[in-house]
Design an enzyme around this catalytic site. Structure first.
Site, PDB file in Angstrom:
ATOM      1  N   TRP A 130       2.225  21.349 -25.916  1.00 15.39           N
ATOM      2  CA  TRP A 130       1.789  22.588 -26.248  1.00 15.39           C
ATOM      3  C   TRP A 130       0.241  22.807 -26.787  1.00 15.39           C
ATOM      4  CZ3 TRP A 130       2.327  25.005 -31.759  1.00 15.39           C
ATOM      5  CH2 TRP A 130       2.232  26.407 -31.599  1.00 15.39           C
ATOM      6  N   ASP A 211       7.917  17.690 -34.077  1.00 17.05           N
ATOM      7  CA  ASP A 211       7.686  19.133 -33.827  1.00 17.05           C
ATOM      8  C   ASP A 211       8.990  19.734 -33.587  1.00 17.05           C
ATOM      9  OD1 ASP A 211       7.318  22.006 -33.572  1.00 17.05           O
ATOM     10  OD2 ASP A 211       5.330  21.832 -32.157  1.00 17.05           O
ATOM     11  N   LYS A 246      12.663  30.929 -32.424  1.00 13.90           N
ATOM     12  CA  LYS A 246      13.341  30.840 -31.149  1.00 13.90           C
ATOM     13  C   LYS A 246      14.909  30.918 -31.298  1.00 13.90           C
ATOM     14  CE  LYS A 246       9.237  29.143 -29.607  1.00 13.90           C
ATOM     15  NZ  LYS A 246       8.300  29.788 -28.911  1.00 13.90           N
TER      16      LYS A 246
HETATM   17  N1  KET Z   1       5.861  24.209 -31.562  1.00 15.14           N
HETATM   18  C1  KET Z   1       6.192  24.364 -30.194  1.00 15.14           C
HETATM   19  C2  KET Z   1       6.329  22.938 -29.459  1.00 15.14           C
HETATM   20  C3  KET Z   1       6.129  25.509 -29.739  1.00 15.14           C
HETATM   21  O1  KET Z   1       6.474  25.705 -28.544  1.00 15.14           O
HETATM   22  C4  KET Z   1       5.938  26.909 -30.311  1.00 15.14           C
HETATM   23  C5  KET Z   1       5.660  28.101 -29.902  1.00 15.14           C
HETATM   24  C6  KET Z   1       5.654  26.402 -31.980  1.00 15.14           C
HETATM   25  C7  KET Z   1       5.639  25.225 -32.307  1.00 15.14           C
HETATM   26  C8  KET Z   1       5.370  27.643 -32.758  1.00 15.14           C
HETATM   27  O2  KET Z   1       6.205  28.539 -33.124  1.00 15.14           O
HETATM   28  P1  KET Z   1       6.275  29.511 -34.467  1.00 15.14           P
HETATM   29  O3  KET Z   1       6.543  30.808 -33.699  1.00 15.14           O
HETATM   30  O4  KET Z   1       4.856  29.330 -34.895  1.00 15.14           O
HETATM   31  O5  KET Z   1       7.504  29.224 -35.162  1.00 15.14           O
HETATM   32  N2  KET Z   1       5.575  28.118 -28.644  1.00 15.14           N
HETATM   33  C9  KET Z   1       5.515  29.496 -27.655  1.00 15.14           C
HETATM   34  C10 KET Z   1       4.785  30.693 -28.646  1.00 15.14           C
HETATM   35  C11 KET Z   1       3.357  30.247 -28.864  1.00 15.14           C
HETATM   36  O6  KET Z   1       2.769  29.577 -27.922  1.00 15.14           O
HETATM   37  O7  KET Z   1       3.107  30.586 -30.095  1.00 15.14           O
HETATM   38  C12 KET Z   1       4.951  29.087 -26.482  1.00 15.14           C
HETATM   39  O8  KET Z   1       4.876  27.981 -26.119  1.00 15.14           O
HETATM   40  O9  KET Z   1       4.984  29.859 -25.578  1.00 15.14           O
END
Ligand code: KET
Length: 398
Positions: A130, A211, A246
């Site tokens: 990511w 993560d 999610k």
């Molecule tokens: N870790 C991973 C692996 C991840 O894909 C995300 C979010 C997060 C942490 C952060 O999630 P939060 O909303 O802060 O609890 N991923 C999606 C959104 C983004 O990039 O912020 C994505 O990969 O599209």
């Protein structure tokens, strides 16, 4: 004063999502950001969340600051969900948990904490990972390197190369791992591979930072947490970031947790104090509303059951969409490049499309996927999957 400030190039995920919102075409399809949409293309409000929220709004009250570490009931309920109610590490008080602003907040608070206490350590992330992992750890002051992970030739895992690279790291290196539903590749370790990796992490005295942003989207809430539960059970020091963006569809409420597995309760007490200090100097204390919702759902058996059922149905819908896009591409893509659509897990498939092909998809057909080739299959539905497959076929034909 600000002459020297250069323009922000934008974020590969969030800026593309903003471009999508501005795109006037009604036929556009958003497969860029990792968000689950339902079959009508809407962001769902889960039944359990709606019920919990209604009950909370029925009990209006003052809005004090939360403690720096967050709601005590939230922290306990989240720790139980992540590590399992009966994990011995919980009973022994070896896990320090704080409420965070989503998974990103957990990564940042954790990164600041380890930067302070492990200043010599470098961070190692999977190739690829990511994008924001690198940004978060670099901005916390770390040097960020990669270990081998995705095998372009097979669409699977380069497990031996991954293990060999990690086995060669200096003690106390930080190893960033995805608990399940690897982002962006959809390729995970199986149990036997986790066992071997955990053995190496322990032997080499490395510090894993796991993560877990997609608990429940892979093999189920418990199986997806296998690695973090195993680390805790074996007493291996580690950090875990979890997110409810999610699996609760609570993106904007910023709900998550940071957990540090410690060797004993005394260390956990001191670590919790330092995490609290990290929160205080970042944003002082976390917000209330989302945490109340999550706590209520997790602590009310009927709501928890409803949530689990709906989450399982979301996964089934994603699985159905994986089959639909696979079938739609059957005449145009072959071999592993086709089977990866059904083999890879979680919200993403790494399509193998080039940045130029991705640009064409967006410009000519209004289909948005990341320039890395990552497609969010959770954005497909019965209405758009046919058009998406046709658009990909056209781009591949030239
Ligand atoms: N870790 C991973 C692996 C991840 O894909 C995300 C979010 C997060 C942490 C952060 O999630 P939060 O909303 O802060 O609890 N991923 C999606 C959104 C983004 O990039 O912020 C994505 O990969 O599209």
């Amino acid at each position: 004063m600000f002459e020297h400030i250069d323009a922000y190039p934008g974020d590969p995920i969030l800026s593309l999502n903003e471009d999508f919102q501005k795109d006037p075409r009604t036929s556009k399809v958003n497969l860029s950001i990792g968000i689950y949409f339902d079959d009508d293309g809407r962001l769902p409000v889960m039944r359990a969340v709606r019920e919990a929220e209604a009950a909370i709004l029925n009990e209006p009250g003052p809005k004090p600051y939360l403690p720096m570490a967050g709601f005590a009931h939230y922290r306990d309920a989240v720790q139980a969900l992540v590590f399992g109610e009966t994990n011995p590490a919980r009973a022994e008080g070896r896990i320090a948990t704080v409420q965070t602003l989503g998974g990103s907040g957990a990564l940042k608070v954790g990164a600041d904490f380890i930067r302070r206490y492990f200043p010599q350590s470098q961070v190692w992330v999977s190739d690829p990972t990511w994008e924001n992992h690198r940004f978060i750890f670099e901005r916390a002051g770390f040097e960020v390197n990669t270990y081998p992970y995705y095998d372009k030739a097979t669409g699977g895992l380069k497990f031996d190369a991954m293990l060999a690279a990690i086995d060669a790291l200096p003690a106390r290196s930080i190893v960033l791992l995805h608990a399940c539903c690897h982002n962006p590749t959809g390729v995970d370790l199986d149990r036997a591979q986790w066992e071997r990796l955990i053995g190496v992490l322990q032997e080499r005295d490395l510090l894993p930072f796991v993560d877990m942003a997609y608990q429940g989207f892979g093999a189920g809430l418990d199986d997806d947490a296998f690695a973090v539960r195993e680390l805790a059970r074996r007493g291996i020091p580690a950090l875990v970031a979890n997110s409810f963006s999610k699996n609760f569809s609570l993106y904007g409420e910023r709900c998550g947790g940071l957990h540090v597995i410690c060797e004993d309760a005394g260390a956990a007490h001191r670590v919790l104090g330092q995490l609290t200090g990290s929160v205080r100097s970042n944003y002082s204390n976390p917000p209330t509303h989302g945490a109340k919702i999550v706590t209520r759902v997790l602590n009310t058996p009927a709501l928890k059951e409803s949530w689990q059922g709906e989450l399982a149905a979301m996964c089934q819908r994603i699985a159905r969409m994986r089959v639909a896009i696979h079938d739609g591409l059957r005449d145009h893509v072959h071999g592993e490049a086709l089977t990866r659509y059904v083999k890879q897990r979680g919200m993403f498939t790494y399509t193998g499309l080039s940045a130029a092909q991705v640009d064409r998809l967006r410009e000519e057909f209004g289909v948005y996927i990341l320039r890395s080739g990552r497609m969010c299959v959770a954005g497909l539905n019965d209405t758009n999957v046919g058009t998406v497959a046709e658009s990909i076929a056209k781009v591949l034909a030239d």
